[in-house]
Design an enzyme around this catalytic site. Sequence first.
Site, PDB file in Angstrom:
ATOM      1  N   HIS A 125       8.124  -8.613  10.548  1.00 11.78           N
ATOM      2  CA  HIS A 125       7.943  -9.698   8.660  1.00 11.78           C
ATOM      3  C   HIS A 125       6.756 -11.106   9.450  1.00 11.78           C
ATOM      4  CE1 HIS A 125      11.310 -10.700  11.435  1.00 11.78           C
ATOM      5  NE2 HIS A 125      10.420 -11.505  11.733  1.00 11.78           N
ATOM      6  N   CYS A 139      -0.019  -0.215  -0.346  1.00 10.65           N
ATOM      7  CA  CYS A 139       0.029  -0.989   0.109  1.00 10.65           C
ATOM      8  C   CYS A 139       0.978  -1.788   1.574  1.00 10.65           C
ATOM      9  CB  CYS A 139       1.916  -1.657  -0.836  1.00 10.65           C
ATOM     10  SG  CYS A 139       3.310  -0.495  -0.636  1.00 10.65           S
TER      11      CYS A 139
HETATM   12  C1  PEP Z   1       5.972  -0.404   4.547  1.00 10.67           C
HETATM   13  O1  PEP Z   1       6.327   0.003   5.155  1.00 10.67           O
HETATM   14  O2  PEP Z   1       4.035   0.064   4.657  1.00 10.67           O
HETATM   15  C2  PEP Z   1       5.971  -2.165   3.032  1.00 10.67           C
HETATM   16  C3  PEP Z   1       4.742  -1.846   2.793  1.00 10.67           C
HETATM   17  O3  PEP Z   1       6.924  -1.889   3.249  1.00 10.67           O
HETATM   18  P1  PEP Z   1       7.226  -2.942   4.015  1.00 10.67           P
HETATM   19  O4  PEP Z   1       6.297  -3.757   5.105  1.00 10.67           O
HETATM   20  O5  PEP Z   1       8.126  -4.447   3.181  1.00 10.67           O
HETATM   21  O6  PEP Z   1       8.565  -2.441   5.283  1.00 10.67           O
END
Ligand code: PEP
Length: 559
Positions: free
Chosen positions: A189, A487
Amino acid sequence: MKELKGIAVSSGLAQGVVATIAPPIALPPELDLPLVLDPKEIETTISRIKNAIEVVASRLDLFATEVDAEIAPIISAQVAIARDQVLFDRICEYVAAGSKAEYAVSKALGVFRDQFLLAGGYLAERAGDLDDLSGRIVAELLQRAIPGLPIRNEPYVLVAIDLSPADTAGLDPKKVMAIITEKGGPTSHTAIIAKSLGITAIINVQGAGELVDGEFVIVDGSTGTVVVDPSGELLKEHELKVRLRTSSQSSSGGPGRTTDGHGVELLVNVGRRADFALAGLADSEGVGLFRTEFLYLDRTSAPELSEQVSAYLELFSAFSGRKVIVRTLDAGADKPLAFANNDDEPNPALGLRGYRITSRNPQLLELQLEALSIAAQATNAEVWVMAPMISTALEARSFSELVHSKGLRSAGSMIEVPSAAIRANLVVGECDFVSIGTNDLAQYTFAIDRETAPLPELLDPWQPALLELISHTARAANLANKPVGICGEAASDPLLAVVFVGFGVTSLSMAPISIPPVRDEISKRSLEICRKAAEIALNAVSAREARELVSLFLAAAPN
Ligand code: PEP
Ligand code: MG
C-alpha cells in the site's frame, strides 16, 4: 557520502532533509504492581507526567497555529484533552495504585479512547487522535522518538521502517518530498499511495533504519538510489537532472493509440477523497480502479448510505462524461477495515478479504451497491462496478446478479486470484468486463507476501508465469468480446504496457503521473510490434530475460 539501494516504486528526483517516523511504542505487559508505595515516588512520578504532558501540549499548540485551517481544530482538541483535569485525575489514580508513569498515561488515555469508541459517530472517528496523544506523551516520558508522521514546517524526506495504511493515507505531498522505507514490497500500500500522490519513493532500502533526522539525502526514484550527505559536485549534477526532467515532460495527449490506430484506454487509479479533483484533471479516459476501501481506512463503524453517496458523487462529478470503474470494498489483508475485518485471522491475505466478506456480512456490499446506484443515477459518469478477490465463476455470477439488481448496468470481476485466471473463460462469461489486479495475482501465483516481499524478484511483474495468466485471461475476454483491463501497478511500466496491448488488453489503469510515459511508448508502436513483444516476453525463462529481450526488441523495432 554513502549510497543506499532499494526498489524504486515511484519515479522522480528529490533532495532534502530526513525526518524519521518512529514505530508505535509497544509497552511490555505491566508487571505486578507494588503493594507498598513510596509517597515520595508517587509525587515524583506525577510531577514527571505533568511536565511531559505540558511539553507535548505546548508543541501541539504551536503546531496548531501553523497547519491548515481544516486540521487546526483537531490539533487544538488534542491539546484540550491533554490538559483535561479529568484525564489527569485518572492518570493520578493509576499512579497511586502503583503504575509507572508510562503505563498510567497509556491506561488512562485508553479508557478515554474506549469511551469515544462506545459513543460512536464523530467521537469514535477521533479515537485515533487519543492513541496519537498517548503515544506522544509516553514517548516524551521515555525520551524516545515520537511515533506517527513528523510535525514539520518545511518539506522533508520521510524515512520509516514501514508505513501503516493510516500513516500513508495522511501523507501530504506538499510536505513529503520523497519516501524511503526499509521494508515493503513493490505493490504494497505504501508504494501504491506514494505513486498515486506523485511522491518519489524507494522501498526495501537496506540501511534506511540507520538514517537520522536532519541528514541530507538525494533520492532517485527511477534507479532506487539514495545518496546520503552528497558531495557538492553530485548535488549540482542532481539539480541539473531535475531541471532537465522538468523541461522534458511528455507533450503527447489524448487517448492511448498505437501507430496504426488501435485504441487502448488509459485510465487512472484513485482512492483518497482528497485526490478526486486532481485525478479528474489528468488527461485520461476515466477511472480504471477506484479503491473504495481507502476512504474508510480509519473508520471504526461502517459508513452510512448518505455518507457513501456523497463521496461517490464527488468522484463521479469530477469524471462527468467519462467512465468510472468502482471496486467494492477490498477490506482485509494489508487494508483492514475495523468494521469489516473483526476476526483475528492468522493469515489474513488468505482469509475473508474483499468479496469473500459477503459470505459473512452481505449487508455491507448491499449498502455499498445501493449508494453507488443512487450516485450513478445522479451524475453523467459511466459507472461500472467490480468485485475484488473473485475466485470462481459462481462468485462472479452472484456478484453480477446483485449489481444488475440494483440498477447498475456493468458488473465486473477482478482477476487477481490464480483460480479465476485459470478459468477465465467461465468467469468472463458471468461478467460484463474483467480487470486484472497484477499486484495480488503475483502475490498469489508465487505465494509471496506483497507487503513484506522477502524475495522481491518473485513479485516482478515481468515474471513469465504471471504474464501467461494475464495473456490467458485477455484471450478469454477477447473471444467473448468483453473489455479486459489491467489495474495493478504493472500497467504503469511503459514497456510492459506494450506487452499487455499485444496480449489484447483493452485498458490500462495507473496513477495519473504514470500515464504520459505509457501513452508515449504505446504511441510509438504498431499493434503487430506489440504482439511480437508479447510473444517474446511469454517465451522468456525469467523476469529479467523477459524485460531485457523486450527492451532490446523495441529499441531495434521500426516505429
Ligand atoms: C491488485 O491486486 O493488483 C489491485 C489492483 O488491487 P489492490 O492493489 O488494491 O489489492
Ligand atoms: Mg488486489
